[in-house]
Design a protein around this motif. Structure first.
Motif, PDB file in Angstrom:
ATOM      1  N   ILE A 122       0.834  -1.207   0.000  1.00 28.65           N
ATOM      2  CA  ILE A 122       0.000   0.000   0.000  1.00 28.65           C
ATOM      3  C   ILE A 122       0.862   1.246   0.000  1.00 28.65           C
ATOM      4  CG2 ILE A 122      -1.693   1.321   1.305  1.00 28.65           C
ATOM      5  CD1 ILE A 122      -2.903  -1.271   2.185  1.00 28.65           C
ATOM      6  N   ARG A 123       1.924   1.211   0.809  1.00 27.39           N
ATOM      7  CA  ARG A 123       2.805   2.389   0.836  1.00 27.39           C
ATOM      8  C   ARG A 123       3.468   2.626  -0.514  1.00 27.39           C
ATOM      9  NH1 ARG A 123       5.411   3.129   6.674  1.00 27.39           N
ATOM     10  NH2 ARG A 123       3.493   2.837   7.844  1.00 27.39           N
ATOM     11  N   GLU A 124       3.840   1.531  -1.136  1.00 26.66           N
ATOM     12  CA  GLU A 124       4.469   1.646  -2.448  1.00 26.66           C
ATOM     13  C   GLU A 124       3.486   2.240  -3.465  1.00 26.66           C
ATOM     14  OE1 GLU A 124       7.253  -1.504  -4.411  1.00 26.66           O
ATOM     15  OE2 GLU A 124       5.255  -1.855  -5.235  1.00 26.66           O
ATOM     16  N   MET A 125       2.258   1.722  -3.426  1.00 23.28           N
ATOM     17  CA  MET A 125       1.193   2.219  -4.303  1.00 23.28           C
ATOM     18  C   MET A 125       0.977   3.707  -4.082  1.00 23.28           C
ATOM     19  SD  MET A 125      -2.448   0.251  -4.122  1.00 23.28           S
ATOM     20  CE  MET A 125      -1.919  -1.393  -3.743  1.00 23.28           C
ATOM     21  N   ARG A 126       1.009   4.062  -2.826  1.00 25.77           N
ATOM     22  CA  ARG A 126       0.771   5.453  -2.491  1.00 25.77           C
ATOM     23  C   ARG A 126       1.904   6.345  -2.997  1.00 25.77           C
ATOM     24  NH1 ARG A 126      -2.093   8.453   2.492  1.00 25.77           N
ATOM     25  NH2 ARG A 126      -1.194  10.466   2.010  1.00 25.77           N
ATOM     26  N   GLU A 127       3.136   5.907  -2.724  1.00 23.06           N
ATOM     27  CA  GLU A 127       4.297   6.697  -3.169  1.00 23.06           C
ATOM     28  C   GLU A 127       4.377   6.786  -4.682  1.00 23.06           C
ATOM     29  OE1 GLU A 127       7.972   5.116  -1.459  1.00 23.06           O
ATOM     30  OE2 GLU A 127       6.913   5.390   0.469  1.00 23.06           O
ATOM     31  N   LYS A 128       4.220   5.641  -5.326  1.00 23.61           N
ATOM     32  CA  LYS A 128       4.431   5.592  -6.773  1.00 23.61           C
ATOM     33  C   LYS A 128       3.242   6.137  -7.561  1.00 23.61           C
ATOM     34  CE  LYS A 128       7.914   2.000  -7.419  1.00 23.61           C
ATOM     35  NZ  LYS A 128       8.885   2.459  -6.551  1.00 23.61           N
ATOM     36  N   VAL A 129       2.051   6.076  -6.989  1.00 29.34           N
ATOM     37  CA  VAL A 129       0.866   6.481  -7.756  1.00 29.34           C
ATOM     38  C   VAL A 129       0.043   7.561  -7.030  1.00 29.34           C
ATOM     39  CG1 VAL A 129      -1.184   5.703  -8.991  1.00 29.34           C
ATOM     40  CG2 VAL A 129       0.727   4.117  -8.678  1.00 29.34           C
ATOM     41  N   PHE A 130      -0.607   7.212  -5.950  1.00 29.44           N
ATOM     42  CA  PHE A 130      -1.634   8.086  -5.381  1.00 29.44           C
ATOM     43  C   PHE A 130      -1.121   9.463  -4.979  1.00 29.44           C
ATOM     44  CE2 PHE A 130      -3.496   3.803  -3.857  1.00 29.44           C
ATOM     45  CZ  PHE A 130      -4.097   3.594  -5.086  1.00 29.44           C
ATOM     46  N   ASP A 131       0.103   9.512  -4.431  1.00 30.94           N
ATOM     47  CA  ASP A 131       0.606  10.798  -3.953  1.00 30.94           C
ATOM     48  C   ASP A 131       0.806  11.820  -5.076  1.00 30.94           C
ATOM     49  OD1 ASP A 131       0.475  10.351  -1.299  1.00 30.94           O
ATOM     50  OD2 ASP A 131       2.577   9.790  -1.023  1.00 30.94           O
ATOM     51  N   LYS A 132       0.821  11.347  -6.298  1.00 33.80           N
ATOM     52  CA  LYS A 132       0.997  12.279  -7.420  1.00 33.80           C
ATOM     53  C   LYS A 132      -0.312  12.953  -7.816  1.00 33.80           C
ATOM     54  CE  LYS A 132       3.437   9.079  -9.874  1.00 33.80           C
ATOM     55  NZ  LYS A 132       4.068   8.591 -11.096  1.00 33.80           N
ATOM     56  N   TYR A 133      -1.411  12.530  -7.222  1.00 30.42           N
ATOM     57  CA  TYR A 133      -2.729  13.052  -7.592  1.00 30.42           C
ATOM     58  C   TYR A 133      -3.484  13.460  -6.329  1.00 30.42           C
ATOM     59  CZ  TYR A 133      -1.564  10.332 -11.777  1.00 30.42           C
ATOM     60  OH  TYR A 133      -0.935   9.805 -12.866  1.00 30.42           O
ATOM     61  N   ASP A 134      -4.493  14.326  -6.503  1.00 29.29           N
ATOM     62  CA  ASP A 134      -5.370  14.645  -5.379  1.00 29.29           C
ATOM     63  C   ASP A 134      -6.517  13.640  -5.417  1.00 29.29           C
ATOM     64  OD1 ASP A 134      -6.773  15.813  -3.306  1.00 29.29           O
ATOM     65  OD2 ASP A 134      -7.699  17.331  -4.594  1.00 29.29           O
ATOM     66  N   CYS A 135      -6.209  12.405  -5.054  1.00 34.06           N
ATOM     67  CA  CYS A 135      -7.230  11.375  -5.233  1.00 34.06           C
ATOM     68  C   CYS A 135      -7.611  10.744  -3.899  1.00 34.06           C
ATOM     69  CB  CYS A 135      -6.753  10.316  -6.222  1.00 34.06           C
ATOM     70  SG  CYS A 135      -5.366   9.347  -5.647  1.00 34.06           S
TER      71      CYS A 135
END
Ligand code: TEU
Length: 573
Positions: free
Chosen positions: A245-258
Motif C-alpha cells: 500500500i505504501r508503495e502504491m501510495r508513493e508511486k501512484v496516489f501521492d501524485k494526484y489529489d485522489c
C-alpha cells in the motif's frame, strides 16, 4: 485537531452499471444511461460517485474479473463515454471513483494467458502456480486445503503445464502474485492511466487479500462439513500488505489529489484497521470494514441463519466512531453495497406499513455519523430486497447460486430448499444489484428490453423515483433533507464526536446517541429499530430544536414517543 479534506466530507453514491439505466434497450445498463442521470444524482446532494467495474471482462463475476484494465466492457460503452462521464461529473462538482480490481484478473487477461503458456513463461510468476500434492492413494490433490470464497477448492488444475493455480474467488479469477515487482509496476501503470484521465480515486477491491502468507499453509479444519477450509488467516492482511500500500501510495496516489477506500475483508480488530488508515502512516484514506455487512452472517457461512441484533450494530458503530479520532484515522459510514441484501430488509423492515419510516430512519443513522458516507443506488427511494415469491431461477448471481447448488448436492435431488431460499432472500447479492426503479413503466423505466439482464423487483409500481419526486413526505425528499443538513452542519455530523446514551445502551429496540462539534453544538439522534412504539425519557435535552423527523417543534420534559421504525433528530443550537 480537525483536518478538513474533500474526501472526508464526500457523500458517495455507488452505481452498479448493469442495473442503473439502459439507454439503448439491450437489457443492460450503460455509461450513456449514467451520464443522462447526473443531474438527478447531483440533486440528491451527492458529491462523488463510485462505479462498480466497467472494464473489459468476460463477466463471470459481473466485471470483477477484468481482462483489460484500459478498455471498457463493450455493452457499457466506450472509452470516450467514460471521458464524457468524467467531464459531466466534474462540471457538476461531482468526483468519480472507479473500482480497482487488482487482487486478481480474469483468466482471459493477456497476463494470465501468457502465464499459462509454460512453466518458464516470463509471466508465470505473476500468478500463484504450485505443484499438486499426491495423497496416500496416489491421487492428485490441490497444494493446500483452502476453500474458494465462492465455494469449492481455491485451486484449479491446469493440465497443459501440470500445475494448479490459486483463485480465491472463481477459477476464472486467478489471483495475482503481488510479490512480483514487475506485476506490481504494470498494475501501477494501469492505475495512472485512469488518474491521468481525470478519475478522482479508487475503491480498492479485496484490498487486503493482496498479501498472502508466503508458504500458503493448510488452514485448520474448523468446519467438519466441508473438505475445503477458510484460509483467511493466511490469505488476508498478509505480512507485506502495508509495504504494497505504501508503495502504491508513493508511486501512484501521492501524485494526484485522489481518494482511496479499501475493501477490508476478514480483518476486523481495531489495531489492524488503524494500521491502514492512521493519518501518519500514509496508507489509505479509509476502509470498508466488513463487520457492518456481516452482522447477520452465520458462523460458518454467510447464508447460515443468524438473527440481526441491534446491540451488534451499536457495538460496531461505537467501536469505529470512537476509535478513529483516537488514532487520527478516518472511516466510511455505510450499510449497503452490491455484495449483500439491502439494509432495510435485513436490519429494519420492508413490510408495507413500516417501509417508508424504516428507510428514513436508516438514512438518519447514516446521515448523522462521522466518516465518509456511502449509499447504494436506490437506497434514496427505499428500494428493498426481492420478495419471498422469487424462486431459485430468478436469482442470477454466482455466489448465491453456487451456495444453493452445493447444499442441494449434499441433500440430494428434490430436497426441501426453502430454508436456503429464505436466506438468499435476505442476503443474496442480487438484492443489492436490482435494476434501478425509475418509474412505473415497463421494467421500472430501467430498460425497454423485453428481457433485461435481471428481473426487476415486483414492487416497482409503488416504489420508484417518479412517484417520490415532488412529494415532500417521501423517502427521497428525506434523503435530500438529511444530506443537505449534513453538509450545512459538517462539524456536528461529518467531523463530530459520537456518544451513546448510557441509559439505552442495552436496548435491542432503540439506539440513542449524540454528535457534538468541537465548538459545542450537539445533535441528539433517536432511532427506533423495532415495530413497537417507544417512549424515550430522561434525555436532559428539554427545549432542543427539532432538526429532522417527527412532529412538534421542541423537545419537552416527557421525552419523545417514537413510532415503530421512526427516527428523530434534535439540536441544541
Ligand atoms: O468482494 C470481496 C469479498 O470478499 C466478497 O466476496 C464478499 O465476501 C462476499 O461478496 C459477501 O457475500 C469483492 C467484490 O465486492 C465482489 O463483488 C467480488 O465478487 C469480489 O470482490 C471478487 O472480485
Amino acid at each position: 485537531q480537525l483536518t478538513r479534506k474533500w474526501w472526508k466530507e464526500a457523500v458517495v453514491y455507488q452505481i452498479y452499471p448493469a442495473s442503473f439505466l439502459d439507454s439503448n434497450g439491450d437489457g443492460l445498463g450503460d455509461l450513456p444511461g449514467i451520464i443522462s442521470k447526473l443531474d438527478y444524482i447531483k440533486s440528491l446532494g451527492v458529491t462523488a460517485i463510485w462505479m462498480s467495474p466497467i472494464y473489459k471482462s468476460p463477466q463471470h463475476d459481473m466485471g470483477y474479473d477484468v481482462s483489460d484494465y484500459r478498455d471498457i466492457h463493450q455493452p457499457y460503452g466506450s472509452l470516450s463515454d467514460v471521458e464524457h462521464l468524467i467531464q459531466g461529473c466534474h462540471e457538476r462538482g461531482i468526483k468519480l471513483l472507479l473500482d480497482l480490481v487488482v487482487n486478481h484478473t480474469s483468466h482471459e487477461h493477456a497476463w494470465f494467458k501468457e502465464s499459462c503458456q509454460s512453466r518458464s513463461s516470463p509471466k508465470r510468476d505473476w500468478y500463484f502456480w504450485r505443484d499438486p500434492k499426491i495423497d496416500a492413494n496416489g491421487v492428485r490433490r490441490p497444494p493446500n486445503n483452502w476453500a474458494s470464497i465462492f465455494g469449492g477448492s481455491a485451486w484449479t488444475w491446469h493440465e497443459e503445464t501440470g500445475q494448479y493455480y490459486l483463485s480465491l474467488f472463481l477459477p476464472s479469477q486467478p489471483d495475482l502474485n503481488w510479490t512480483n515487482e514487475d506485476m506490481r509496476k504494470a498494475t501501477y501503470a494501469d492505475m495512472e492511466f485512469w488518474l491521468d484521465k481525470g478519475v478522482d480515486g479508487f475503491r480498492i477491491d479485496s484490498m487486503n487479500l493482496m498479501s498472502k502468507h508466503p508458504d500458503l499453509p493448510d488452514a485448520p479444519a474448523t468446519n467438519p462439513d466441508t473438505e475445503f477450509q477458510s484460509g483467511a488467516m493466511y490469505f488476508a492482511s498478509g505480512p507485506r500488505m502495508h509495504e504494497y500500500i505504501r508503495e502504491m501510495r508513493e508511486k501512484v496516489f501521492d501524485k494526484y489529489d485522489c481518494m482511496t477506500v479499501g475493501e477490508l475483508g476478514f480483518t476486523k480488530d481495531e489495531k489492524s484497521v488503524s494500521e491502514y488508515v492512521a493519518e501518519d502512516r500514509h496508507e489509505l484514506n479509509m476502509l470498508f470494514t466488513g463487520d457492518i455487512v456481516d452482522m447477520d452472517f452465520g458462523p460458518n457461512h454467510k447464508y447460515e441463519h443468524c438473527d440481526f441484533k441491534l446491540s451488534t450494530l451499536k457495538e460496531i458503530t461505537s467501536l469505529w466512531q470512537n476509535s478513529m479520532p483516537k488514532f487520527n484515522g478516518w472511516n466510511t459510514v455505510y450499510m449497503d453495497n452490491h455484495d449483500s441484501g439491502r439494509s432495510i430488509s435485513r436490519y429494519a423492515s420492508d413490510l408495507p406499513q413500516y417501509r417508508e419510516q424504516a428507510a428514513k430512519m436508516l438514512a438518519m443513522y447514516l446521515g448523522t455519523l462521522s466518516g465518509t458516507l456511502f449509499m447504494l443506488q436506490g437506497q434514496e427511494i427505499g428500494m428493498a430486497n426481492v420478495p419471498e415469491s422469487w424462486g431459485f431461477e430468478d436469482y442470477v448471481d454466482v455466489e448465491g447460486k453456487n451456495y444453493y447448488n452445493s447444499v442441494l448436492e449434499k441433500r440430494g435431488p428434490g430436497a426441501d430448499m426453502s430454508d436456503v431460499l429464505r436466506e438468499m432472500r435476505l442476503k443474496a447479492r442480487d438484492n443489492g444489484r436490482l435494476p434501478m426503479q425509475w418509474n412505473a413503466d415497463k421494467n421500472s423505466g430501467f430498460s425497454t428490453s423485453p428481457t433485461p439482464w435481471m428481473r426487476v423487483n415486483d414492487d416497482y409500481k409503488q416504489w420508484n423515483v417518479a412517484a417520490q419526486e415532488g412529494d415532500d413526505g417521501s423517502v427521497l425528499a428525506f434523503w435530500r433533507e438529511m444530506l443537505a443538513l449534513r453538509q450545512r452542519e459538517k462539524d456536528v455530523f461529518v467531523y463530530g464526536r459520537f456518544a451513546m446514551l448510557e441509559e439505552y445502551k442495552d436496548s435491542e429496540d432503540v439506539f440513542v446517541y449524540t454528535m457534538t462539534s468541537y465548538d459545542g453544538k450537539t445533535a441528539l439522534v433517536l432511532l427506533n429499530f423495532s415495530d413497537a412504539e417507544h417512549q424515550v425519557v430522561d434525555l436532559k435535552c428539554e427545549g432542543w430544536r427539532r432538526l429532522l423527523g417527527g412532529e412538534g417543534e421542541r423537545l419537552s420534559l416527557d421525552g419523545v414517543r417514537l413510532k415503530p421504525y421512526e427516527g428523530r433528530l434534535y439540536g441544541n443550537w
